[in-house]
Write a protein that holds these residues in place. Structure first.
Motif, PDB file in Angstrom:
ATOM      1  N   ARG A 127       0.910  -0.937  -0.053  1.00 57.29           N
ATOM      2  CA  ARG A 127       0.044  -0.183  -0.007  1.00 57.29           C
ATOM      3  C   ARG A 127       0.838   1.112  -0.009  1.00 57.29           C
ATOM      4  O   ARG A 127       0.581   2.191  -0.600  1.00 57.29           O
ATOM      5  N   ALA A 128       1.936   1.246   0.730  1.00 57.90           N
ATOM      6  CA  ALA A 128       2.700   2.541   0.722  1.00 57.90           C
ATOM      7  C   ALA A 128       3.603   2.746  -0.657  1.00 57.90           C
ATOM      8  O   ALA A 128       3.831   3.842  -0.865  1.00 57.90           O
ATOM      9  N   LEU A 129       3.825   1.767  -1.154  1.00 58.17           N
ATOM     10  CA  LEU A 129       4.580   1.713  -2.582  1.00 58.17           C
ATOM     11  C   LEU A 129       3.621   2.258  -3.364  1.00 58.17           C
ATOM     12  O   LEU A 129       3.770   3.037  -4.615  1.00 58.17           O
ATOM     13  N   ARG A 130       2.260   1.710  -3.532  1.00 61.77           N
ATOM     14  CA  ARG A 130       1.233   2.352  -4.575  1.00 61.77           C
ATOM     15  C   ARG A 130       0.854   3.674  -4.073  1.00 61.77           C
ATOM     16  O   ARG A 130       1.003   4.677  -4.897  1.00 61.77           O
ATOM     17  N   SER A 131       1.092   4.023  -2.956  1.00 59.14           N
ATOM     18  CA  SER A 131       0.925   5.395  -2.697  1.00 59.14           C
ATOM     19  C   SER A 131       1.921   6.412  -2.961  1.00 59.14           C
ATOM     20  O   SER A 131       1.903   7.673  -3.257  1.00 59.14           O
ATOM     21  N   ALA A 132       3.275   5.868  -2.934  1.00 64.78           N
ATOM     22  CA  ALA A 132       4.484   6.760  -3.500  1.00 64.78           C
ATOM     23  C   ALA A 132       4.560   6.818  -5.158  1.00 64.78           C
ATOM     24  O   ALA A 132       5.288   7.752  -5.279  1.00 64.78           O
ATOM     25  N   ARG A 133       3.723   6.137  -5.733  1.00 68.47           N
ATOM     26  CA  ARG A 133       3.453   6.261  -7.124  1.00 68.47           C
ATOM     27  C   ARG A 133       4.959   6.254  -7.840  1.00 68.47           C
ATOM     28  O   ARG A 133       5.183   6.924  -8.733  1.00 68.47           O
ATOM     29  N   VAL A 134       5.871   5.416  -7.249  1.00 70.07           N
ATOM     30  CA  VAL A 134       7.067   5.140  -7.900  1.00 70.07           C
ATOM     31  C   VAL A 134       6.958   4.295  -9.374  1.00 70.07           C
ATOM     32  O   VAL A 134       6.238   3.425  -9.400  1.00 70.07           O
ATOM     33  N   SER A 135       7.784   4.496 -10.286  1.00 65.49           N
ATOM     34  CA  SER A 135       7.578   3.481 -11.318  1.00 65.49           C
ATOM     35  C   SER A 135       8.236   2.292 -11.457  1.00 65.49           C
ATOM     36  O   SER A 135       8.016   1.361 -12.170  1.00 65.49           O
ATOM     37  N   ARG A 136       9.240   2.084 -10.311  1.00 64.47           N
ATOM     38  CA  ARG A 136      10.020   0.748 -10.119  1.00 64.47           C
ATOM     39  C   ARG A 136      10.505   0.835  -9.014  1.00 64.47           C
ATOM     40  O   ARG A 136      10.934   1.725  -8.259  1.00 64.47           O
ATOM     41  N   VAL A 137      10.479  -0.426  -8.419  1.00 66.70           N
ATOM     42  CA  VAL A 137      11.095  -0.797  -6.990  1.00 66.70           C
ATOM     43  C   VAL A 137      11.948  -1.844  -7.063  1.00 66.70           C
ATOM     44  O   VAL A 137      12.004  -2.676  -7.927  1.00 66.70           O
ATOM     45  N   THR A 138      13.199  -1.645  -6.431  1.00 66.27           N
ATOM     46  CA  THR A 138      14.286  -2.643  -6.349  1.00 66.27           C
ATOM     47  C   THR A 138      14.169  -3.306  -4.887  1.00 66.27           C
ATOM     48  O   THR A 138      13.956  -2.728  -3.784  1.00 66.27           O
ATOM     49  N   ALA A 157       9.180 -10.840  -1.448  1.00 74.20           N
ATOM     50  CA  ALA A 157       9.300  -9.779  -2.539  1.00 74.20           C
ATOM     51  C   ALA A 157       8.313  -9.921  -3.465  1.00 74.20           C
ATOM     52  O   ALA A 157       7.661  -9.185  -3.964  1.00 74.20           O
ATOM     53  N   GLU A 158       8.225 -11.280  -4.075  1.00 75.28           N
ATOM     54  CA  GLU A 158       7.462 -11.498  -5.138  1.00 75.28           C
ATOM     55  C   GLU A 158       5.779 -11.143  -4.700  1.00 75.28           C
ATOM     56  O   GLU A 158       4.997 -10.869  -5.381  1.00 75.28           O
ATOM     57  N   LEU A 159       5.573 -11.644  -3.384  1.00 76.20           N
ATOM     58  CA  LEU A 159       4.161 -11.308  -3.188  1.00 76.20           C
ATOM     59  C   LEU A 159       3.792  -9.770  -3.039  1.00 76.20           C
ATOM     60  O   LEU A 159       2.955  -9.445  -3.403  1.00 76.20           O
ATOM     61  N   ILE A 160       4.717  -9.110  -2.407  1.00 73.51           N
ATOM     62  CA  ILE A 160       4.640  -7.603  -2.448  1.00 73.51           C
ATOM     63  C   ILE A 160       4.674  -6.920  -3.695  1.00 73.51           C
ATOM     64  O   ILE A 160       3.721  -6.045  -4.174  1.00 73.51           O
ATOM     65  N   ALA A 161       5.521  -7.310  -4.634  1.00 70.00           N
ATOM     66  CA  ALA A 161       5.426  -6.988  -6.080  1.00 70.00           C
ATOM     67  C   ALA A 161       4.141  -7.061  -6.679  1.00 70.00           C
ATOM     68  O   ALA A 161       3.585  -6.330  -7.417  1.00 70.00           O
ATOM     69  N   ALA A 162       3.464  -8.379  -6.517  1.00 71.85           N
ATOM     70  CA  ALA A 162       2.356  -8.910  -7.241  1.00 71.85           C
ATOM     71  C   ALA A 162       1.188  -7.877  -6.395  1.00 71.85           C
ATOM     72  O   ALA A 162       0.322  -7.467  -7.492  1.00 71.85           O
ATOM     73  N   ARG A 163       1.283  -7.667  -5.347  1.00 73.54           N
ATOM     74  CA  ARG A 163       0.208  -6.620  -4.839  1.00 73.54           C
ATOM     75  C   ARG A 163       0.307  -5.465  -5.168  1.00 73.54           C
ATOM     76  O   ARG A 163      -0.562  -4.545  -5.582  1.00 73.54           O
ATOM     77  N   VAL A 164       1.549  -4.934  -5.336  1.00 71.10           N
ATOM     78  CA  VAL A 164       1.970  -3.570  -5.653  1.00 71.10           C
ATOM     79  C   VAL A 164       1.331  -3.362  -7.283  1.00 71.10           C
ATOM     80  O   VAL A 164       0.674  -2.272  -7.660  1.00 71.10           O
ATOM     81  N   ALA A 165       1.429  -4.469  -8.050  1.00 65.51           N
ATOM     82  CA  ALA A 165       0.949  -4.334  -9.562  1.00 65.51           C
ATOM     83  C   ALA A 165      -0.483  -4.358  -9.539  1.00 65.51           C
ATOM     84  O   ALA A 165      -1.237  -4.391 -10.432  1.00 65.51           O
ATOM     85  N   GLY A 166      -1.273  -4.624  -8.600  1.00 61.92           N
ATOM     86  CA  GLY A 166      -2.632  -4.929  -8.598  1.00 61.92           C
ATOM     87  C   GLY A 166      -3.388  -6.077  -8.524  1.00 61.92           C
ATOM     88  O   GLY A 166      -4.695  -6.209  -8.541  1.00 61.92           O
ATOM     89  N   ASN A 167      -2.334  -7.127  -8.217  1.00 62.55           N
ATOM     90  CA  ASN A 167      -2.884  -8.284  -7.967  1.00 62.55           C
ATOM     91  C   ASN A 167      -2.973  -8.966  -6.659  1.00 62.55           C
ATOM     92  O   ASN A 167      -2.667  -8.371  -5.821  1.00 62.55           O
TER      93      ASN A 167
END
Length: 229
Positions: A127-138, A157-167
Motif C-alpha cells: 500500500r505504501a509503495l502504491r501511494s508513493a507512485r514510483v515507477s520501479r521498485v528494487t 518480495a514476489e508477493l509484495i510486488a504482485a500486490r503493488v501491481a494490483g494482483n
C-alpha cells in the motif's frame, strides 16, 4: 508501476525506491518491537556502533541483534521475534544490528523511498509503495547471502510486488517457501535454542501488522531509523 527488480545483499545500493526484505528474522522482529512499545528503532551495521549509540546518545536503549543468527555478547536480546514479543519496552529505544537486514538498510539509506519488510507487513508495504507512485521498485533479498538461497525473502518480495501491481494472489504458496528455504530449515528440531521453530511460525503470519516500516538515515547517529506508518 512498470516493474520490479530483485537483487541480493551484495547488489544492495541506493535507488529511487527500495524495499529491504528480511523475513528470518530482522523485519519480522522490528514490528514486534514497535508493537511492544519501543520508542524508536535504530538500525546499525556493526555491534560496535550499537554499543557506541547506547554509550553516547541513547543510554536507555535495548540492544538486539545477532551474528550468523547467534545472539551477540553484551546485547540485551537476540534477533528473535518470539523473544521480543514478550518484552515491554515502555518507550525505550530499540537498537538493532543483524547480519543481513540491517546491512541492507545501511547500504540503501540514501534512497528517496526506503522501506523494510517481511510477510508480517506485506500488505501495508504494498500500500505504501502504491501511494508513493514510483515507477520501479528494487527489492533487496537479503537472505541471498553467505551461501544461502534466500528463498524466504524472495517469496516475500514476489508477493509484495504482485500486490503493488494490483494482483491479489493466494499468499499460501509464498508462505510455504519460508520453512523450506535454507534459512528456514535451520530452525527447530535439533538446532540451537536461539533458532526456535516459533520464529518461523511468527514469520509466516502474513499481514499480522498493518504498518509499513519507513526508513531514513540519521546522520548524526550513524544509524538508519525505522518508523511505522
Amino acid at each position: 508501476m512498470s516493474g520490479a527488480v530483485f537483487v541480493d545483499l551484495d547488489g544492495a545500493a541506493a535507488d529511487d525506491a527500495v524495499v529491504v526484505i528480511d523475513v528470518l528474522r530482522a523485519f519480522t522482529t522490528v514490528p514486534w518491537a514497535l508493537h511492544r512499545g519501543a520508542g524508536r528503532v535504530l538500525a546499525v551495521d556493526t555491534p560496535e556502533r550499537a554499543f557506541a549509540l547506547r554509550e553516547q546518545h541513547v543510554p536507555d536503549a535495548v540492544l538486539a541483534g545477532e551474528q550468523g543468527g547467534k545472539p551477540l555478547d553484551g546485547f540485551d536480546l537476540g534477533n528473535s521475534p518470539s523473544d521480543v514479543a514478550t518484552w515491554d519496552f515502555a518507550g525505550r529505544p530499540f537498537v538493532h544490528r543483524t547480519t543481513a537486514g540491517t546491512q541492507g538498510l545501511v547500504r540503501c539509506q540514501d534512497s528517496p523511498v526506503l522501506l523494510a519488510a517481511s510477510f508480517v507487513t506485506a500488505a501495508a508495504t504494498a500500500r505504501a509503495l502504491r501511494s508513493a507512485r514510483v515507477s520501479r521498485v528494487t527489492y533487496v533479498v537479503t537472505g541471498a547471502s553467505l551461501g544461502r538461497d534466500g528463498d524466504e525473502d524472495l517469496a516475500c518480495a514476489e508477493l509484495i510486488a504482485a500486490r503493488v501491481a494490483g494482483n491479489d494472489p493466494d499468499p499460501r504458496p509464498f508462505l510455504e517457501r519460508v520453512a523450506c528455504s535454507d534459512a528456514g530449515r535451520t530452525f527447530g528440531g535439533d538446532g540451537p535454542a536461539w533458532l526456535p521453530q516459533i520464529d518461523v511460525d511468527l514469520a509466516r503470519e502474513v499481514d499480522r501488522f498493518d504498518v509499513a516500516l519507513f526508513a531514513r538515515p540519521v546522520i548524526e547517529l550513524e544509524a538508519v531509523e525505522l518508523v511505522g506508518g
